[in-house]
Design a protein around this motif. Structure first.
Motif, PDB file in Angstrom:
ATOM      1  N   ALA A   1      39.662  49.848  40.127  1.00 13.51           N
ATOM      2  CA  ALA A   1      40.144  50.338  41.413  1.00 13.51           C
ATOM      3  C   ALA A   1      40.738  49.262  42.311  1.00 13.51           C
ATOM      4  CB  ALA A   1      38.999  51.043  42.145  1.00 13.51           C
ATOM      5  N   TYR A   2      40.232  48.053  42.235  1.00 15.05           N
ATOM      6  CA  TYR A   2      40.643  47.020  43.190  1.00 15.05           C
ATOM      7  C   TYR A   2      41.615  45.990  42.611  1.00 15.05           C
ATOM      8  CZ  TYR A   2      36.759  49.118  45.599  1.00 15.05           C
ATOM      9  OH  TYR A   2      35.925  50.023  46.190  1.00 15.05           O
ATOM     10  N   VAL A   3      41.719  45.909  41.300  1.00 16.22           N
ATOM     11  CA  VAL A   3      42.561  44.888  40.669  1.00 16.22           C
ATOM     12  C   VAL A   3      43.997  44.960  41.182  1.00 16.22           C
ATOM     13  CG1 VAL A   3      43.609  44.173  38.477  1.00 16.22           C
ATOM     14  CG2 VAL A   3      41.152  44.589  38.611  1.00 16.22           C
ATOM     15  N   SER A   4      44.534  46.165  41.296  1.00 13.54           N
ATOM     16  CA  SER A   4      45.917  46.290  41.741  1.00 13.54           C
ATOM     17  C   SER A   4      46.117  45.806  43.176  1.00 13.54           C
ATOM     18  CB  SER A   4      46.405  47.734  41.598  1.00 13.54           C
ATOM     19  OG  SER A   4      45.657  48.590  42.432  1.00 13.54           O
ATOM     20  N   GLU A   5      45.045  45.774  43.954  1.00 14.44           N
ATOM     21  CA  GLU A   5      45.135  45.319  45.338  1.00 14.44           C
ATOM     22  C   GLU A   5      44.882  43.821  45.486  1.00 14.44           C
ATOM     23  OE1 GLU A   5      42.308  47.635  47.523  1.00 14.44           O
ATOM     24  OE2 GLU A   5      43.097  49.527  46.752  1.00 14.44           O
ATOM     25  N   ILE A   6      44.107  43.222  44.584  1.00 17.85           N
ATOM     26  CA  ILE A   6      43.639  41.849  44.789  1.00 17.85           C
ATOM     27  C   ILE A   6      44.240  40.825  43.843  1.00 17.85           C
ATOM     28  CG2 ILE A   6      41.437  42.595  45.766  1.00 17.85           C
ATOM     29  CD1 ILE A   6      40.144  41.995  43.031  1.00 17.85           C
ATOM     30  N   TYR A   7      44.949  41.276  42.818  1.00 21.65           N
ATOM     31  CA  TYR A   7      45.372  40.343  41.773  1.00 21.65           C
ATOM     32  C   TYR A   7      46.209  39.188  42.313  1.00 21.65           C
ATOM     33  CZ  TYR A   7      50.153  42.165  41.610  1.00 21.65           C
ATOM     34  OH  TYR A   7      51.429  42.511  41.904  1.00 21.65           O
ATOM     35  N   GLU A   8      46.978  39.399  43.352  1.00 24.25           N
ATOM     36  CA  GLU A   8      47.829  38.332  43.895  1.00 24.25           C
ATOM     37  C   GLU A   8      47.037  37.301  44.700  1.00 24.25           C
ATOM     38  OE1 GLU A   8      50.654  40.798  45.998  1.00 24.25           O
ATOM     39  OE2 GLU A   8      52.181  40.326  44.508  1.00 24.25           O
ATOM     40  N   ASN A   9      45.830  37.673  45.150  1.00 22.29           N
ATOM     41  CA  ASN A   9      45.027  36.776  45.986  1.00 22.29           C
ATOM     42  C   ASN A   9      44.126  35.851  45.182  1.00 22.29           C
ATOM     43  OD1 ASN A   9      46.116  38.116  48.203  1.00 22.29           O
ATOM     44  ND2 ASN A   9      44.463  39.601  48.236  1.00 22.29           N
ATOM     45  N   ILE A  10      44.061  36.042  43.879  1.00 25.70           N
ATOM     46  CA  ILE A  10      43.186  35.238  43.026  1.00 25.70           C
ATOM     47  C   ILE A  10      43.946  33.989  42.579  1.00 25.70           C
ATOM     48  CG2 ILE A  10      41.826  35.218  40.892  1.00 25.70           C
ATOM     49  CD1 ILE A  10      40.815  37.247  42.987  1.00 25.70           C
ATOM     50  N   PRO A  11      43.376  32.790  42.817  1.00 25.22           N
ATOM     51  CA  PRO A  11      44.049  31.569  42.382  1.00 25.22           C
ATOM     52  C   PRO A  11      44.122  31.505  40.854  1.00 25.22           C
ATOM     53  CG  PRO A  11      41.902  31.065  43.334  1.00 25.22           C
ATOM     54  CD  PRO A  11      42.107  32.532  43.493  1.00 25.22           C
TER      55      PRO A  11
ATOM     56  N   LEU B   1      41.033  35.606  35.018  1.00 29.59           N
ATOM     57  CA  LEU B   1      40.406  36.884  34.688  1.00 29.59           C
ATOM     58  C   LEU B   1      38.953  36.936  35.160  1.00 29.59           C
ATOM     59  CD1 LEU B   1      41.832  37.661  31.142  1.00 29.59           C
ATOM     60  CD2 LEU B   1      42.346  38.825  33.303  1.00 29.59           C
ATOM     61  N   GLU B   2      38.247  35.830  34.998  1.00 29.86           N
ATOM     62  CA  GLU B   2      36.860  35.791  35.449  1.00 29.86           C
ATOM     63  C   GLU B   2      36.780  36.001  36.957  1.00 29.86           C
ATOM     64  OE1 GLU B   2      33.774  32.276  35.665  1.00 29.86           O
ATOM     65  OE2 GLU B   2      33.978  32.994  33.593  1.00 29.86           O
ATOM     66  N   ALA B   3      37.607  35.318  37.703  1.00 29.52           N
ATOM     67  CA  ALA B   3      37.620  35.462  39.161  1.00 29.52           C
ATOM     68  C   ALA B   3      38.071  36.862  39.571  1.00 29.52           C
ATOM     69  CB  ALA B   3      38.525  34.401  39.790  1.00 29.52           C
ATOM     70  N   LEU B   4      39.058  37.395  38.881  1.00 30.67           N
ATOM     71  CA  LEU B   4      39.564  38.737  39.170  1.00 30.67           C
ATOM     72  C   LEU B   4      38.476  39.782  38.956  1.00 30.67           C
ATOM     73  CD1 LEU B   4      42.160  40.399  39.858  1.00 30.67           C
ATOM     74  CD2 LEU B   4      42.497  40.606  37.393  1.00 30.67           C
ATOM     75  N   PHE B   5      37.772  39.692  37.829  1.00 33.50           N
ATOM     76  CA  PHE B   5      36.735  40.664  37.522  1.00 33.50           C
ATOM     77  C   PHE B   5      35.503  40.491  38.420  1.00 33.50           C
ATOM     78  CE2 PHE B   5      38.536  41.016  32.979  1.00 33.50           C
ATOM     79  CZ  PHE B   5      39.466  41.952  33.406  1.00 33.50           C
TER      80      PHE B   5
END
Length: 116
Positions: free
Chosen positions: A15-25, A33-37
């Protein structure tokens, strides 16, 4: 994000990956991927807590500062109102049981029990 990736995230219930993927270094793919998940899990847990609180349908938020203290309230001999409101029983690893008429919010007796 492309519509196809957004659709895949939805299908995978991310649900949130599409919203946050750009904010993860991004240092390397594994770290990314670890930080994203981790962030996905954190946001899911936050949403779960909010959902559970909403589903509980609590009537009001209650706290001891606006509690109506009266002479019918009885405490065990080893504690009084100040002892209860100080929350020292938490550090002493004791539980509090409030006993009273169901649904009224009027607790007439406080019981303290040792936690094992």
């Amino acid at each position: 994000m492309s519509e196809s990736i957004r659709s895949m995230c939805k299908s995978l219930k991310l649900a949130y990956v599409s919203e946050i993927y750009e904010n993860i270094p991004f240092d390397n793919p594994v770290q990314y991927l670890e930080a994203l998940f981790k962030e996905e899990f954190r946001l899911r847990e936050k949403a779960k807590v909010q959902r559970l609180i909403k589903n509980a349908k609590f009537l009001d938020s209650k706290n001891l500062s606006n509690y109506e203290w009266n002479e019918r309230i009885r405490f065990p001999t080893h504690i009084d109102k100040e002892g209860l409101t100080s929350l020292d029983f938490i550090q002493q690893k004791q539980n509090v049981v409030l006993i009273g008429s169901p649904g009224t919010g009027n607790y007439r007796k406080f019981l303290f029990m040792e936690r094992y």
